[in-house]
Design a protein around this motif. Structure first.
Motif, PDB file in Angstrom:
ATOM      1  N   TYR A 119      32.974  29.123  32.121  1.00 29.04           N
ATOM      2  CA  TYR A 119      33.689  30.266  31.531  1.00 29.04           C
ATOM      3  C   TYR A 119      34.861  30.680  32.415  1.00 29.04           C
ATOM      4  O   TYR A 119      35.975  30.933  31.916  1.00 29.04           O
ATOM      5  N   VAL A 120      34.625  30.758  33.713  1.00 31.61           N
ATOM      6  CA  VAL A 120      35.682  31.169  34.642  1.00 31.61           C
ATOM      7  C   VAL A 120      36.884  30.238  34.548  1.00 31.61           C
ATOM      8  O   VAL A 120      38.040  30.678  34.599  1.00 31.61           O
ATOM      9  N   TYR A 121      36.632  28.945  34.368  1.00 34.89           N
ATOM     10  CA  TYR A 121      37.724  27.969  34.305  1.00 34.89           C
ATOM     11  C   TYR A 121      38.120  27.613  32.869  1.00 34.89           C
ATOM     12  O   TYR A 121      38.767  26.596  32.622  1.00 34.89           O
ATOM     13  N   LEU A 157      32.457  32.301  43.213  1.00 40.10           N
ATOM     14  CA  LEU A 157      32.231  32.431  41.775  1.00 40.10           C
ATOM     15  C   LEU A 157      31.942  33.889  41.406  1.00 40.10           C
ATOM     16  O   LEU A 157      32.418  34.404  40.394  1.00 40.10           O
ATOM     17  N   MET A 172      37.073  40.097  36.817  1.00 38.48           N
ATOM     18  CA  MET A 172      37.478  40.048  35.418  1.00 38.48           C
ATOM     19  C   MET A 172      37.440  41.450  34.800  1.00 38.48           C
ATOM     20  O   MET A 172      36.831  42.375  35.338  1.00 38.48           O
ATOM     21  N   LYS A 192      35.156  35.938  41.310  1.00 35.82           N
ATOM     22  CA  LYS A 192      35.961  35.664  40.119  1.00 35.82           C
ATOM     23  C   LYS A 192      35.420  36.415  38.904  1.00 35.82           C
ATOM     24  O   LYS A 192      36.179  36.922  38.074  1.00 35.82           O
ATOM     25  N   ILE A 193      34.099  36.478  38.783  1.00 36.71           N
ATOM     26  CA  ILE A 193      33.488  37.172  37.642  1.00 36.71           C
ATOM     27  C   ILE A 193      33.679  38.679  37.758  1.00 36.71           C
ATOM     28  O   ILE A 193      34.031  39.355  36.789  1.00 36.71           O
ATOM     29  N   THR A 227      31.370  39.096  31.284  1.00 30.67           N
ATOM     30  CA  THR A 227      31.225  39.792  32.563  1.00 30.67           C
ATOM     31  C   THR A 227      30.180  40.893  32.465  1.00 30.67           C
ATOM     32  O   THR A 227      29.325  41.044  33.345  1.00 30.67           O
ATOM     33  N   ALA A 251      28.614  29.940  34.075  1.00 36.51           N
ATOM     34  CA  ALA A 251      29.599  30.853  34.671  1.00 36.51           C
ATOM     35  C   ALA A 251      30.855  30.107  35.100  1.00 36.51           C
ATOM     36  O   ALA A 251      31.984  30.567  34.868  1.00 36.51           O
ATOM     37  N   LYS A 252      30.673  28.945  35.695  1.00 36.91           N
ATOM     38  CA  LYS A 252      31.822  28.172  36.160  1.00 36.91           C
ATOM     39  C   LYS A 252      32.683  27.721  34.984  1.00 36.91           C
ATOM     40  O   LYS A 252      33.919  27.792  35.030  1.00 36.91           O
TER      41      LYS A 252
END
Length: 328
Positions: free
Chosen positions: A283-285, A149, A156, A152-153, A163, A280-281
């Motif tokens: 937002y990432v997805y 995770l 960005m 991935k952040i 971020t 966070a998860k």
């Protein structure tokens, strides 16, 4: 299973008459000539039997607040319909429990609920239902791959508002994540079957100031994650939330008497940065947009100081109890 099939089963097997129904995520809410009822649809008999056992155990413990499954015309607590099962209970009327209310009686009631869970766990093991029930469990906490995770952040765009907001906080998130995992591993997962999440709005206060649990659908796990969820909800309610959480926990202790490992597990779940990782998860997805993610993250930051203060209090209490136990 459709509404018509559910209503047919209710009409066939129960003594009351239904004149209005509303579909819910777990089955139906119906209005009958014997008052409002809740119809639950069960896909797994093992989970149904666990629910039946703890509600009956609550009665055996002398509680007048158990919402028992209503018996059918044949005296059974449930009905099988094709490959599913249905149960009917009273739909409790009252007000949802608010985090700002007196947390002492609330903690005692939740402690009593966990005593039921503990006793029913013994029955489940004796009856050899545990293998079927274990297949329905969720892990006691969603242990995200924090490193994945984080990558991935970080990858960005630097101009991404979320971020930029999250990066300075991530070392503390990572620290809490690792501390929580250490505590959860040290505590060992108790064998007690329970529910993954408890929230204040699952509890109803009736006109006599009595507390009832009416959760609707739930997810099963082992251990005390539900208690930690309630504590965090109480803490975040307002400026007096920490005091109410302490009162709740002390009352829970008096009613249930958690072992040292169980208390350590509760502490681990309180420390675990579940809400931050959830945001966070999502937002990432791309489940939430950047404005929603930033707003939720900042709101969560506002509450974190109080959660940290509470977890320090709880850690000191556990250390004190450990010292008392070693001196005996």
């Amino acid at each position: 299973m459709n509404v018509h099939t559910l209503l047919q089963a209710v009409h066939q097997h129960y003594h009351f008459h239904t004149y209005h129904s509303v579909a819910t995520s777990y089955g139906l809410e119906i209005q009958t000539n014997c008052g409002p009822k809740q119809v639950m649809l069960w896909k797994e008999k093992s989970v149904l039997m666990w629910s039946f056992l703890w509600s009956e155990e609550l009665v055996q413990m002398g509680s007048r607040y158990a919402n028992r499954m209503i018996r059918t015309r044949d005296g059974a607590p449930y009905v099988q319909v094709n490959e599913h099962w249905i149960t009917v209970t009273d739909l409790l009327e009252g007000t949802k429990w608010r985090p700002q209310e007196d947390s002492g009686p609330f903690g005692q009631w939740v402690g009593q609920l966990y005593r039921c869970f503990f006793r029913v766990t013994d029955t489940v093991n004796q009856q050899h239902w545990h293998k079927a029930l274990d297949q329905q469990l969720e892990h006691p906490t969603e242990l995200y791959n924090e490193e994945d995770l984080k990558k991935k952040i970080i990858t960005m765009s630097p101009s991404d508002a979320f971020t930029s907001l999250v990066k300075p906080h991530w070392p503390q998130i990572e620290k809490r994540w690792r501390s929580a995992l250490t505590l959860l591993q040290q505590s060992q997962v108790p064998s007690l079957y329970s529910v993954k999440s408890l929230t204040c709005d699952q509890f109803i206060k009736d006109g006599y100031e009595r507390i009832h649990w009416q959760p609707g659908a739930w997810r099963m796990t082992k251990g005390f994650e539900g208690v930690a969820h309630l504590l965090c909800e109480l803490i975040q309610a307002d400026t007096e939330g920490i005091d109410r959480a302490k009162t709740f926990y002390l009352s829970f202790e008096q009613s249930y008497s958690p072992k040292m490992g169980e208390q350590t597990q509760i502490l681990g779940h309180v420390i675990y940065p579940q809400s931050f990782l959830d945001i966070a998860k999502k937002y990432v997805y791309a489940d939430i947009d950047v404005d929603q993610a930033c707003q939720r993250w900042l709101e969560r930051c506002d509450h974190q100081e109080n959660i940290d203060l509470f977890q320090q209090w709880l850690a000191k209490r556990i250390d004190s109890l450990r010292g008392d136990a070693m001196s005996v």
